[in-house]
Design a protein around this motif. Sequence first.
Motif, PDB file in Angstrom:
ATOM      1  N   THR A   9     -49.696  -0.869 -18.740  1.00 27.61           N
ATOM      2  CA  THR A   9     -50.155  -0.233 -19.977  1.00 27.61           C
ATOM      3  C   THR A   9     -49.055   0.650 -20.545  1.00 27.61           C
ATOM      4  OG1 THR A   9     -52.435  -0.191 -19.171  1.00 27.61           O
ATOM      5  CG2 THR A   9     -51.910   1.288 -20.978  1.00 27.61           C
ATOM      6  N   LEU A  10     -48.914   0.611 -21.861  1.00 29.60           N
ATOM      7  CA  LEU A  10     -48.024   1.518 -22.583  1.00 29.60           C
ATOM      8  C   LEU A  10     -48.878   2.548 -23.295  1.00 29.60           C
ATOM      9  CD1 LEU A  10     -45.729  -0.986 -24.475  1.00 29.60           C
ATOM     10  CD2 LEU A  10     -45.036   0.530 -22.637  1.00 29.60           C
ATOM     11  N   SER A  11     -48.378   3.750 -23.387  1.00 27.54           N
ATOM     12  CA  SER A  11     -49.098   4.776 -24.122  1.00 27.54           C
ATOM     13  C   SER A  11     -48.104   5.805 -24.629  1.00 27.54           C
ATOM     14  CB  SER A  11     -50.126   5.453 -23.207  1.00 27.54           C
ATOM     15  OG  SER A  11     -50.901   6.366 -23.941  1.00 27.54           O
ATOM     16  N   VAL A  47     -46.338  -5.845 -34.017  1.00 28.27           N
ATOM     17  CA  VAL A  47     -46.089  -4.481 -33.536  1.00 28.27           C
ATOM     18  C   VAL A  47     -45.235  -3.711 -34.539  1.00 28.27           C
ATOM     19  CG1 VAL A  47     -44.871  -3.156 -31.747  1.00 28.27           C
ATOM     20  CG2 VAL A  47     -46.433  -5.007 -31.093  1.00 28.27           C
ATOM     21  N   SER A  48     -44.193  -4.347 -35.050  1.00 31.49           N
ATOM     22  CA  SER A  48     -43.339  -3.693 -36.054  1.00 31.49           C
ATOM     23  C   SER A  48     -44.134  -3.285 -37.284  1.00 31.49           C
ATOM     24  CB  SER A  48     -42.215  -4.642 -36.489  1.00 31.49           C
ATOM     25  OG  SER A  48     -41.297  -4.819 -35.470  1.00 31.49           O
ATOM     26  N   GLU A  49     -44.978  -4.180 -37.762  1.00 31.80           N
ATOM     27  CA  GLU A  49     -45.762  -3.889 -38.968  1.00 31.80           C
ATOM     28  C   GLU A  49     -46.758  -2.764 -38.738  1.00 31.80           C
ATOM     29  OE1 GLU A  49     -45.251  -4.830 -41.993  1.00 31.80           O
ATOM     30  OE2 GLU A  49     -43.616  -6.147 -41.419  1.00 31.80           O
ATOM     31  N   LEU A  50     -47.386  -2.723 -37.567  1.00 30.38           N
ATOM     32  CA  LEU A  50     -48.343  -1.658 -37.277  1.00 30.38           C
ATOM     33  C   LEU A  50     -47.672  -0.288 -37.269  1.00 30.38           C
ATOM     34  CD1 LEU A  50     -50.425  -3.429 -34.511  1.00 30.38           C
ATOM     35  CD2 LEU A  50     -51.232  -2.797 -36.799  1.00 30.38           C
ATOM     36  N   VAL A  51     -46.483  -0.215 -36.695  1.00 36.07           N
ATOM     37  CA  VAL A  51     -45.758   1.057 -36.650  1.00 36.07           C
ATOM     38  C   VAL A  51     -45.179   1.389 -38.027  1.00 36.07           C
ATOM     39  CG1 VAL A  51     -43.819   2.289 -35.584  1.00 36.07           C
ATOM     40  CG2 VAL A  51     -45.310   0.848 -34.183  1.00 36.07           C
ATOM     41  N   SER A  52     -44.654   0.387 -38.721  1.00 33.95           N
ATOM     42  CA  SER A  52     -44.110   0.606 -40.071  1.00 33.95           C
ATOM     43  C   SER A  52     -45.185   1.110 -41.034  1.00 33.95           C
ATOM     44  CB  SER A  52     -43.505  -0.679 -40.619  1.00 33.95           C
ATOM     45  OG  SER A  52     -42.372  -1.037 -39.886  1.00 33.95           O
ATOM     46  N   ASN A  53     -46.404   0.578 -40.923  1.00 37.33           N
ATOM     47  CA  ASN A  53     -47.498   1.048 -41.783  1.00 37.33           C
ATOM     48  C   ASN A  53     -47.700   2.546 -41.626  1.00 37.33           C
ATOM     49  OD1 ASN A  53     -48.186  -1.293 -43.122  1.00 37.33           O
ATOM     50  ND2 ASN A  53     -49.748  -1.886 -41.647  1.00 37.33           N
ATOM     51  N   ALA A  54     -47.631   3.023 -40.392  1.00 36.29           N
ATOM     52  CA  ALA A  54     -47.793   4.458 -40.163  1.00 36.29           C
ATOM     53  C   ALA A  54     -46.677   5.243 -40.827  1.00 36.29           C
ATOM     54  CB  ALA A  54     -47.833   4.756 -38.673  1.00 36.29           C
ATOM     55  N   GLU A  55     -45.452   4.755 -40.708  1.00 36.46           N
ATOM     56  CA  GLU A  55     -44.313   5.459 -41.306  1.00 36.46           C
ATOM     57  C   GLU A  55     -44.393   5.495 -42.827  1.00 36.46           C
ATOM     58  OE1 GLU A  55     -40.899   3.396 -39.756  1.00 36.46           O
ATOM     59  OE2 GLU A  55     -40.837   4.655 -37.965  1.00 36.46           O
ATOM     60  N   GLN A  56     -44.894   4.422 -43.422  1.00 36.99           N
ATOM     61  CA  GLN A  56     -44.900   4.309 -44.880  1.00 36.99           C
ATOM     62  C   GLN A  56     -46.134   4.905 -45.546  1.00 36.99           C
ATOM     63  OE1 GLN A  56     -44.314   0.184 -45.775  1.00 36.99           O
ATOM     64  NE2 GLN A  56     -42.393   0.079 -44.655  1.00 36.99           N
ATOM     65  N   HIS A  57     -47.280   4.872 -44.863  1.00 32.69           N
ATOM     66  CA  HIS A  57     -48.535   5.200 -45.543  1.00 32.69           C
ATOM     67  C   HIS A  57     -49.293   6.383 -44.969  1.00 32.69           C
ATOM     68  CE1 HIS A  57     -48.011   1.522 -47.778  1.00 32.69           C
ATOM     69  NE2 HIS A  57     -47.908   0.843 -46.661  1.00 32.69           N
ATOM     70  N   THR A  58     -48.847   6.962 -43.846  1.00 34.27           N
ATOM     71  CA  THR A  58     -49.564   8.076 -43.231  1.00 34.27           C
ATOM     72  C   THR A  58     -48.551   9.117 -42.762  1.00 34.27           C
ATOM     73  OG1 THR A  58     -49.525   7.345 -40.918  1.00 34.27           O
ATOM     74  CG2 THR A  58     -51.245   6.393 -42.328  1.00 34.27           C
ATOM     75  N   PRO A  59     -49.024  10.281 -42.335  1.00 36.14           N
ATOM     76  CA  PRO A  59     -48.103  11.258 -41.740  1.00 36.14           C
ATOM     77  C   PRO A  59     -47.528  10.808 -40.387  1.00 36.14           C
ATOM     78  CG  PRO A  59     -50.070  12.342 -42.556  1.00 36.14           C
ATOM     79  CD  PRO A  59     -50.343  10.864 -42.609  1.00 36.14           C
ATOM     80  N   GLY A  60     -48.070   9.740 -39.804  1.00 37.50           N
ATOM     81  CA  GLY A  60     -47.512   9.246 -38.552  1.00 37.50           C
ATOM     82  C   GLY A  60     -48.561   8.679 -37.612  1.00 37.50           C
ATOM     83  N   ILE A  61     -48.128   8.395 -36.410  1.00 35.16           N
ATOM     84  CA  ILE A  61     -48.996   7.847 -35.375  1.00 35.16           C
ATOM     85  C   ILE A  61     -49.423   8.970 -34.441  1.00 35.16           C
ATOM     86  CG2 ILE A  61     -49.037   6.337 -33.337  1.00 35.16           C
ATOM     87  CD1 ILE A  61     -47.140   4.469 -34.807  1.00 35.16           C
ATOM     88  N   PHE A  64     -50.267   5.371 -29.642  1.00 32.41           N
ATOM     89  CA  PHE A  64     -50.007   3.940 -29.605  1.00 32.41           C
ATOM     90  C   PHE A  64     -50.251   3.504 -28.166  1.00 32.41           C
ATOM     91  CE2 PHE A  64     -47.269   0.390 -28.609  1.00 32.41           C
ATOM     92  CZ  PHE A  64     -47.253  -0.404 -29.737  1.00 32.41           C
ATOM     93  N   THR A  65     -51.119   2.516 -27.972  1.00 27.25           N
ATOM     94  CA  THR A  65     -51.329   1.974 -26.634  1.00 27.25           C
ATOM     95  C   THR A  65     -51.247   0.462 -26.689  1.00 27.25           C
ATOM     96  OG1 THR A  65     -53.736   1.944 -26.897  1.00 27.25           O
ATOM     97  CG2 THR A  65     -52.799   3.874 -25.825  1.00 27.25           C
ATOM     98  N   ALA A  66     -50.781  -0.112 -25.602  1.00 24.97           N
ATOM     99  CA  ALA A  66     -50.722  -1.564 -25.466  1.00 24.97           C
ATOM    100  C   ALA A  66     -50.991  -1.899 -24.008  1.00 24.97           C
ATOM    101  CB  ALA A  66     -49.355  -2.088 -25.892  1.00 24.97           C
ATOM    102  N   ALA A  67     -51.798  -2.937 -23.799  1.00 20.34           N
ATOM    103  CA  ALA A  67     -52.128  -3.358 -22.440  1.00 20.34           C
ATOM    104  C   ALA A  67     -52.382  -4.853 -22.420  1.00 20.34           C
ATOM    105  CB  ALA A  67     -53.353  -2.605 -21.931  1.00 20.34           C
ATOM    106  N   ASP A  78     -53.525   4.654 -33.433  1.00 26.32           N
ATOM    107  CA  ASP A  78     -54.290   5.695 -34.119  1.00 26.32           C
ATOM    108  C   ASP A  78     -53.373   6.358 -35.130  1.00 26.32           C
ATOM    109  OD1 ASP A  78     -56.613   5.282 -32.655  1.00 26.32           O
ATOM    110  OD2 ASP A  78     -56.047   6.723 -31.108  1.00 26.32           O
ATOM    111  N   TYR A  79     -53.711   6.189 -36.411  1.00 24.81           N
ATOM    112  CA  TYR A  79     -52.931   6.749 -37.507  1.00 24.81           C
ATOM    113  C   TYR A  79     -53.448   8.135 -37.845  1.00 24.81           C
ATOM    114  CZ  TYR A  79     -51.387   1.934 -38.319  1.00 24.81           C
ATOM    115  OH  TYR A  79     -50.862   0.690 -38.184  1.00 24.81           O
ATOM    116  N   ALA A  80     -52.535   9.051 -38.141  1.00 20.63           N
ATOM    117  CA  ALA A  80     -52.901  10.409 -38.529  1.00 20.63           C
ATOM    118  C   ALA A  80     -53.605  10.401 -39.888  1.00 20.63           C
ATOM    119  CB  ALA A  80     -51.661  11.285 -38.594  1.00 20.63           C
ATOM    120  N   PRO A  81     -54.535  11.332 -40.091  1.00 19.99           N
ATOM    121  CA  PRO A  81     -55.182  11.414 -41.399  1.00 19.99           C
ATOM    122  C   PRO A  81     -54.211  11.900 -42.466  1.00 19.99           C
ATOM    123  CG  PRO A  81     -56.043  13.115 -39.913  1.00 19.99           C
ATOM    124  CD  PRO A  81     -55.046  12.304 -39.138  1.00 19.99           C
TER     125      PRO A  81
END
Length: 126
Positions: A9-11, A47-61, A64-67, A78-81
Amino acid sequence: MTLWHSGGTLSGVPDNPAEAREAVDLLIEEPGEACPVALRGDIMLAVSELVSNAEQHTPGILCFTAAVHGGTLGVTVDYAPGGRGDFHMSSRAGYGWSIVTAVAASVTATQPLTGGKRVRVLLRLH
């Protein structure tokens, strides 16, 4: 590096899409989890798109977990509000979101009571 790997698991919180890709690549490289090259490319793109979405559209992540479970990679972000806007699972979504939904076996997006957004993606390894 802000991602921790333990027991399949990654976290954590990746600093950028490349860090998330590298960590996920190591995770799916573990013994017994051999993944065909074509599927590996799809996984790295999602994975790149999920992280990029956070960078472009939210204050951040926030997290992030992967298993890996039974031939499937589960990725939860989980994207920040806040931020420039909300993305939805619809035809109006951007190009990156359409890539994620095209390569994933399953995609769910929910809004936790604390705000933000939680996206869960299941990707086939075989």
